[in-house]
Write a protein that holds these residues in place. Structure first.
Motif, PDB file in Angstrom:
ATOM      1  N   LEU A  75     115.320 -15.616  91.544  1.00 57.50           N
ATOM      2  CA  LEU A  75     113.702 -15.190  91.320  1.00 57.50           C
ATOM      3  C   LEU A  75     113.081 -16.608  90.930  1.00 57.50           C
ATOM      4  CD1 LEU A  75     111.574 -12.871  91.550  1.00 57.50           C
ATOM      5  CD2 LEU A  75     111.867 -12.756  88.892  1.00 57.50           C
ATOM      6  N   HIS A  97     113.583 -19.166  94.206  1.00 56.73           N
ATOM      7  CA  HIS A  97     113.367 -18.785  95.481  1.00 56.73           C
ATOM      8  C   HIS A  97     112.171 -17.757  95.423  1.00 56.73           C
ATOM      9  CE1 HIS A  97     116.824 -21.135  96.462  1.00 56.73           C
ATOM     10  NE2 HIS A  97     116.421 -21.262  97.433  1.00 56.73           N
ATOM     11  N   ASN A  98     111.465 -17.500  94.400  1.00 59.23           N
ATOM     12  CA  ASN A  98     110.902 -16.012  94.225  1.00 59.23           C
ATOM     13  C   ASN A  98     111.556 -14.984  94.920  1.00 59.23           C
ATOM     14  OD1 ASN A  98     108.713 -17.336  93.382  1.00 59.23           O
ATOM     15  ND2 ASN A  98     107.725 -17.768  95.308  1.00 59.23           N
ATOM     16  N   SER A  99     112.928 -14.981  94.957  1.00 58.13           N
ATOM     17  CA  SER A  99     113.758 -14.113  95.634  1.00 58.13           C
ATOM     18  C   SER A  99     114.654 -13.321  94.779  1.00 58.13           C
ATOM     19  CB  SER A  99     114.582 -14.791  96.569  1.00 58.13           C
ATOM     20  OG  SER A  99     114.745 -14.003  97.646  1.00 58.13           O
ATOM     21  N   ARG A 105     115.995  -6.846  93.170  1.00 62.33           N
ATOM     22  CA  ARG A 105     115.380  -6.522  94.461  1.00 62.33           C
ATOM     23  C   ARG A 105     116.188  -6.465  95.757  1.00 62.33           C
ATOM     24  NH1 ARG A 105     110.774  -2.703  94.791  1.00 62.33           N
ATOM     25  NH2 ARG A 105     110.098  -3.888  96.640  1.00 62.33           N
ATOM     26  N   ALA A 162     117.457  -9.408  97.048  1.00 63.18           N
ATOM     27  CA  ALA A 162     117.451 -10.448  97.584  1.00 63.18           C
ATOM     28  C   ALA A 162     117.849 -11.681  96.969  1.00 63.18           C
ATOM     29  CB  ALA A 162     115.797 -10.387  97.943  1.00 63.18           C
ATOM     30  N   ILE A 166     110.767  -7.129 102.431  1.00 67.63           N
ATOM     31  CA  ILE A 166     111.593  -6.452 101.566  1.00 67.63           C
ATOM     32  C   ILE A 166     110.642  -5.598 100.304  1.00 67.63           C
ATOM     33  CG2 ILE A 166     113.678  -7.614 101.865  1.00 67.63           C
ATOM     34  CD1 ILE A 166     113.130  -9.087  99.164  1.00 67.63           C
ATOM     35  N   TYR A 195     104.439  -9.789  96.427  1.00 72.58           N
ATOM     36  CA  TYR A 195     104.052 -11.221  96.229  1.00 72.58           C
ATOM     37  C   TYR A 195     102.583 -11.884  96.850  1.00 72.58           C
ATOM     38  CZ  TYR A 195     107.327 -13.537  93.202  1.00 72.58           C
ATOM     39  OH  TYR A 195     108.211 -13.983  91.944  1.00 72.58           O
ATOM     40  N   ALA A 215     105.229 -18.141  98.761  1.00 80.94           N
ATOM     41  CA  ALA A 215     105.985 -17.146  97.596  1.00 80.94           C
ATOM     42  C   ALA A 215     106.955 -16.281  98.229  1.00 80.94           C
ATOM     43  CB  ALA A 215     104.858 -16.586  96.689  1.00 80.94           C
ATOM     44  N   CYS A 216     106.729 -16.110  99.468  1.00 79.00           N
ATOM     45  CA  CYS A 216     107.375 -14.780 100.269  1.00 79.00           C
ATOM     46  C   CYS A 216     109.017 -15.180 100.337  1.00 79.00           C
ATOM     47  CB  CYS A 216     106.724 -14.673 101.676  1.00 79.00           C
ATOM     48  SG  CYS A 216     107.858 -13.448 102.688  1.00 79.00           S
ATOM     49  N   PRO A 217     109.658 -14.359  99.576  1.00 76.36           N
ATOM     50  CA  PRO A 217     110.980 -14.559  99.553  1.00 76.36           C
ATOM     51  C   PRO A 217     111.843 -14.681 100.937  1.00 76.36           C
ATOM     52  CG  PRO A 217     110.698 -12.394  98.703  1.00 76.36           C
ATOM     53  CD  PRO A 217     109.315 -12.996  99.000  1.00 76.36           C
ATOM     54  N   VAL A 218     111.334 -13.630 101.680  1.00 71.21           N
ATOM     55  CA  VAL A 218     112.150 -13.524 103.288  1.00 71.21           C
ATOM     56  C   VAL A 218     111.302 -14.590 104.177  1.00 71.21           C
ATOM     57  CG1 VAL A 218     113.600 -11.675 102.708  1.00 71.21           C
ATOM     58  CG2 VAL A 218     111.124 -11.289 103.318  1.00 71.21           C
ATOM     59  N   LYS A 219     110.319 -15.302 103.754  1.00 72.23           N
ATOM     60  CA  LYS A 219     109.742 -16.343 104.694  1.00 72.23           C
ATOM     61  C   LYS A 219     109.125 -15.537 106.220  1.00 72.23           C
ATOM     62  CE  LYS A 219     110.082 -19.548 101.847  1.00 72.23           C
ATOM     63  NZ  LYS A 219     109.094 -19.400 100.856  1.00 72.23           N
TER      64      LYS A 219
END
Lengths: 414, 76
Positions: A192, A195-197, A201, A203, B12, B16, B65-69
């Protein structure tokens, strides 16, 4: 637990091929994600809601229980999807939902769906089990407990007769095989931050699996490390002390790996199936364990250790970026035709070559993962051929149906 | 002109984009995924064009910010 009294073997299913591999190799139950609200949220390794009836039908035919994982953090905008997913799962006749968030637990109970508490909840003591027994029949323990701690919990459940909503004693589930997280069962924020991921969640970007160096900021010197993969634990494997695992009174053994390939699901499920049966029959021997360990190391793994179960010093770190599997598969071609009366399959070779004597793997959404030795083949309708190359049509006997969606691989040493 | 695209089937649902650009994104209550407001869809790609001041900056933040681009922002 299964009707036979043996520990229930639960296998991961990331797609239909893996699901079929689990069913063909002796799983008692399977777990899978649908849409994005599970710990493997990225779309490529998930089913969609439309797949639910087929998953349920295939599993019902084999008397295998089905568990939907719906165990991420849930936001307000997810609530409607949560309800839809649970309603559809109930409608399709799935056995239970594996949940973390109270919203999921509450709605599942409201519609009368069985709930399992996810390892993401980090259940580590008997009072927490009592609390969740108001809602759930099965609870997955935190992966950081020792077998002694698990055993005490299982005994206490019996002693205090802690029952779930079904009226049966609460069943304890633990992870038996597969990847371990360097944080306490998924409670990790590295991905998180970088990568903000969010791992919570589903990811996770797996920062822990990379190489790192440590630099002293004051002197600029790099600190020497035994191992640059300093945050990447080896994979959990319990097959060599599975008798002790079963002895704790745990009722469900879960194999991790929804993101892994069908051959991983096939091999791990088969090995643990044989081990569970061997323990029940009293034929669990060192020789068998060695053989299972060899087989398990042919598919994706980061090296094995016993996790935290035996109370050993944490942790054992891998020394490789990815798999240390002793075998790999090479794509050869695709299924073209199948003659059901003679069990003959036709494949078109699209890359590399294949020879008589090669170990081959045929995988597909309905076929699952089938391994065999290529004993003889015809190449472009000519008998007695030894080798086939790209663009050749090869024909050989299989013991199972082959479909146009099937892929042919050759297994070679890694 | 700012052109924003969203490949929403891969979303997902992390929220964000809504945090950074609430005027352009919203979360769908139906499937929990992001919606690019006032967009048109073609083959899974949702596209929106705007001349609104600040649109580029806000959507660019959302894309980063998008984690899945799955968000792209182009200024022409």
């Amino acid at each position: 637990m299964t009707k036979s009294g043996k520990i229930e073997l639960m296998s991961p299913a990331g797609d239909f091929a893996s699901l079929q591999a689990a069913l063909d190799n002796g799983a008692d139950s399977v777990y899978f994600g649908v849409e994005q609200l599970n710990m493997r949220a990225r779309a490529s390794i998930n089913f969609t809601m439309d797949d639910l009836p087929e998953i349920a039908a295939r599993c019902k035919e084999k008397n295998v229980r089905t568990y939907l994982t719906l165990n991420t953090i849930i936001y307000d905008h997810d609530l409607s999807l949560v309800k839809t997913l649970l309603n559809k799962s109930k409608e399709a006749g799935l056995s239970a939902v594996i949940a973390m968030d109270q919203a999921v637990i509450a709605y599942a109970r409201q519609i009368g769906m069985e709930v399992h508490i996810s390892t993401q909840v980090n259940v580590t003591n008997i009072e927490t089990i009592k609390f969740y027994s108001l809602f759930a029949d099965t609870m997955v323990m935190s992966r950081e407990l020792s077998l002694n701690q698990v055993k005490k919990i299982c005994r206490q459940i019996e002693k205090e007769e802690i029952k779930g909503p079904s009226g049966r004693l609460v069943e304890i589930e633990i992870f038996g095989h597969g990847a371990l997280c360097m944080a306490v069962s998924g409670k990790c924020y590295l991905s998180l931050h970088s990568h903000n991921s969010s791992a919570n969640r589903g990811a996770c970007k797996q920062n822990c699996r990379r190489k790192y160096t440590v630099i002293d900021q004051e002197s600029g010197f790099e600190i020497e490390l035994d191992n640059e993969y300093m945050m990447s634990p080896k994979d959990l494997c319990t097959i060599d002390f599975l008798d002790q695992v079963i002895d704790t009174g745990v009722k469900v053994l879960k194999i991790e790996g929804r993101g892994r390939a069908p051959e991983y699901v096939a091999t791990t499920t088969r090995c643990y199936r044989e081990a569970i049966d061997a323990i029940a029959e009293g034929t669990y021997t060192r020789e068998k364990v060695d053989c299972w360990m060899r087989r398990l190391s042919t598919v994706y793994n980061r090296g094995f250790w016993s996790g935290y179960y035996l109370g050993r010093k944490p942790g054992e770190w891998t020394d490789a970026s990815g798999s240390k599997a002793t075998q790999k598969k090479i794509y050869i071609g695709k299924g073209k035709h199948y003659f059901p009366k003679t069990n003959i399959a036709v494949f078109l070779i699209e890359s590399f070559d294949i020879s008589v004597g090669d170990k081959i793997l045929i995988q597909g959404p309905t076929t699952g993962s089938q391994e065999m030795i290529l004993e003889e083949m015809m190449v472009d309708k000519k008998e007695g051929a030894q080798k086939a190359e790209r663009s050749d049509l090869i024909t050989f006997k299989t013991g199972f149906k082959v479909r146009p969606s099937d892929k042919l691989y050759k297994i070679v040493p890694a | 002109m700012v052109t924003v695209t969203l490949q929403r089937d891969k979303c997902i649902g992390c929220n964000y984009c809504v945090e950074f650009a609430p005027e352009y994104f919203a979360m769908s209550k139906k499937d929990g995924k992001s919606v690019l407001l006032r967009s048109t869809e073609r083959r899974g790609f949702h596209t929106m064009k705007t001349n609104a001041p600040g649109a580029f900056e806000a959507c660019e933040k959302a894309a980063k910010a998008c984690p899945v681009k799955i968000i792209t922002v182009i200024e022409t």
